[in-house]
Scaffold this motif. Structure first.
Motif, mmCIF file in Angstrom:
data_model
loop_
_atom_site.group_PDB
_atom_site.id
_atom_site.type_symbol
_atom_site.label_atom_id
_atom_site.label_comp_id
_atom_site.label_asym_id
_atom_site.label_seq_id
_atom_site.Cartn_x
_atom_site.Cartn_y
_atom_site.Cartn_z
ATOM 1 N N ALA A 42 76.695 112.915 21.956
ATOM 2 C CA ALA A 42 77.998 113.630 22.505
ATOM 3 C C ALA A 42 79.120 112.761 22.340
ATOM 4 N N GLN A 43 79.179 111.415 21.860
ATOM 5 C CA GLN A 43 80.143 110.364 21.472
ATOM 6 C C GLN A 43 79.868 109.826 20.287
ATOM 7 N N LEU A 44 81.275 109.156 19.975
ATOM 8 C CA LEU A 44 81.166 108.442 18.361
ATOM 9 C C LEU A 44 80.340 106.855 18.945
ATOM 10 N N THR A 51 82.059 113.688 20.599
ATOM 11 C CA THR A 51 81.867 114.601 19.439
ATOM 12 C C THR A 51 80.714 115.504 19.559
ATOM 13 N N GLY A 52 79.819 116.058 18.624
ATOM 14 C CA GLY A 52 78.774 116.780 18.820
ATOM 15 C C GLY A 52 78.660 117.502 17.477
ATOM 16 N N VAL A 53 77.785 118.782 17.259
ATOM 17 C CA VAL A 53 77.542 119.372 16.167
ATOM 18 C C VAL A 53 78.681 119.964 15.617
ATOM 19 N N TRP A 54 79.086 119.876 14.423
ATOM 20 C CA TRP A 54 79.871 120.593 13.605
ATOM 21 C C TRP A 54 79.469 121.934 13.242
ATOM 22 N N LEU A 55 79.855 122.911 14.181
ATOM 23 C CA LEU A 55 79.227 124.419 14.229
ATOM 24 C C LEU A 55 79.052 124.900 12.891
ATOM 25 N N PRO A 56 80.009 124.979 11.972
ATOM 26 C CA PRO A 56 80.071 125.790 10.793
ATOM 27 C C PRO A 56 78.736 125.353 9.902
ATOM 28 N N GLU A 85 81.211 119.796 18.714
ATOM 29 C CA GLU A 85 82.549 119.179 18.338
ATOM 30 C C GLU A 85 83.577 120.107 18.482
ATOM 31 N N LEU A 86 84.436 119.995 19.387
ATOM 32 C CA LEU A 86 85.552 120.858 19.881
ATOM 33 C C LEU A 86 86.242 121.334 18.632
ATOM 34 N N ARG A 87 86.577 120.643 17.669
ATOM 35 C CA ARG A 87 87.484 120.968 16.505
ATOM 36 C C ARG A 87 86.905 121.673 15.623
ATOM 37 N N SER A 88 85.632 122.127 15.768
ATOM 38 C CA SER A 88 84.723 123.015 14.949
ATOM 39 C C SER A 88 84.498 124.195 15.801
ATOM 40 N N ASP A 89 84.876 124.509 16.850
ATOM 41 C CA ASP A 89 84.494 125.545 17.636
ATOM 42 C C ASP A 89 86.143 126.347 17.617
ATOM 43 N N ALA A 141 75.598 113.423 13.991
ATOM 44 C CA ALA A 141 74.287 113.268 13.276
ATOM 45 C C ALA A 141 74.006 111.725 12.816
ATOM 46 N N MET A 142 75.128 111.175 12.654
ATOM 47 C CA MET A 142 74.791 109.574 11.901
ATOM 48 C C MET A 142 74.346 108.696 12.923
#
Length: 297
Positions: A42-44, A51-56, A85-89, A141-142
């Motif tokens: 949930a964080q870098l 952070t989180g899963v990049w939805l696409p 990851e909010l920027r992917s939603d 994921a890293m």
């Protein structure tokens, strides 16, 4: 005003497509099941950046597989709801993919959204129940996937059963140090794709972050080469998928490649069975010389 109308039409089309795919999936003879592995991070690292899963990375392969008749489960190290990851939603006003109608259709459907809120725990998953596995990207994921204690066991099960292993973007981190059942490094001597150095640099600029947040151990493209693999990519922020290791290992550059990745996997699954992997010459390994030496001041 016109752009809003076009978006609504496109969104309605994608929602209908999801519904039609789900109907087809219940009417046709099931072709098998696929597994998509997500991050629980949930964080870098130790920073305060969420952070989180990049939805696409997850939604696009999911839709492609569903449309081809494959039921797909999501799993994560901790199980349950995964951070996003909010920027992917696309529902988020600050999303970088606000026009991503496929992802918007996914998160607007209670049935598919429930899959993200109720992922399987990796320790409870067995490869025998699935035809393929895909490791999903996003910066998260890293951090947790490379160190998850259940992934080596699960990966060896898929590999021993001659099943396709896929990865997209940062999801490749899960496989950098992975070994085959014979003890051979998976990517050593192979060719693969992942997010490029150019893309990581541009992403840092777009997000207003220090590039070290995206590449704390170095650029992923460089890390792949250091592990003895050949790196393959297309132009920045375009779709690129590479089939390597006798088509057992399929890697995609980034989220723009998610749909193509799902389609490629589905095509291979519905074709002839893959033959067992036969190790080939490790042609991308450099001699133990200048390639790994630190510069002398």
């Amino acid at each position: 005003m016109k752009s809003k109308f076009v978006f609504r039409v496109l969104f309605s089309f994608v929602v209908c497509s999801f519904a039609q795919a789900e109907i087809r999936n219940t009417l046709i003879t099931p072709r098998g099941k696929a597994l998509i592995i997500l991050s629980s991070q949930a964080q870098l690292g130790s920073s305060e950046h969420k952070t989180g899963v990049w939805l696409p990375d997850a939604t696009h392969p999911y839709f492609a597989l569903l449309n081809a008749g494959f039921e797909t489960d999501f799993a994560s190290p901790k199980g349950g709801a995964v951070p996003i990851e909010l920027r992917s939603d696309p529902r988020n006003m600050n999303a970088m993919n606000a026009d991503d109608a496929i992802t918007l259709g996914f998160v607007s459907n209670p049935r598919t959204l429930e899959k993200l809120n109720n992922t399987l725990k990796l320790s409870d998953v067995q490869a025998k129940n699935y035809s393929t596995v895909i490791f999903v990207g996003g910066l998260a994921a890293m951090y947790d996937l490379p160190n998850d204690p259940d992934l080596p066991r699960l990966f060896k099960e898929f590999w021993t059963q001659n099943k396709i292993v896929g990865a997209i973007g940062y999801g490749t981190y899960a496989l950098l140090k992975m070994k085959t059942p014979s003890g051979r490094d998976l990517i050593r001597g192979a060719e693969m794709s992942a997010i490029s150095k150019e893309e990581e640099q541009k992403m840092a600029q777009l997000m207003g972050w220090d590039v070290a947040l995206l590449a704390p151990k170095g650029f992923l493209q460089d890390l792949i080469k250091k592990e003895g693999a050949g790196y393959k990519s297309g132009p920045a922020f375009t779709s690129f998928v590479h089939e390597g290791v006798q088509k057992h290992f399929i890697s995609a550059q980034q989220s723009f490649s998610g749909m193509e990745l799902g389609l490629r996997v589905a095509k291979l699954l519905t074709g002839k069975p893959l033959k067992p992997v036969v190790p080939k010459t490790e042609k991308f390994i450099k001699p133990r010389s200048a390639s790994f030496k630190q510069p002398v001041n």
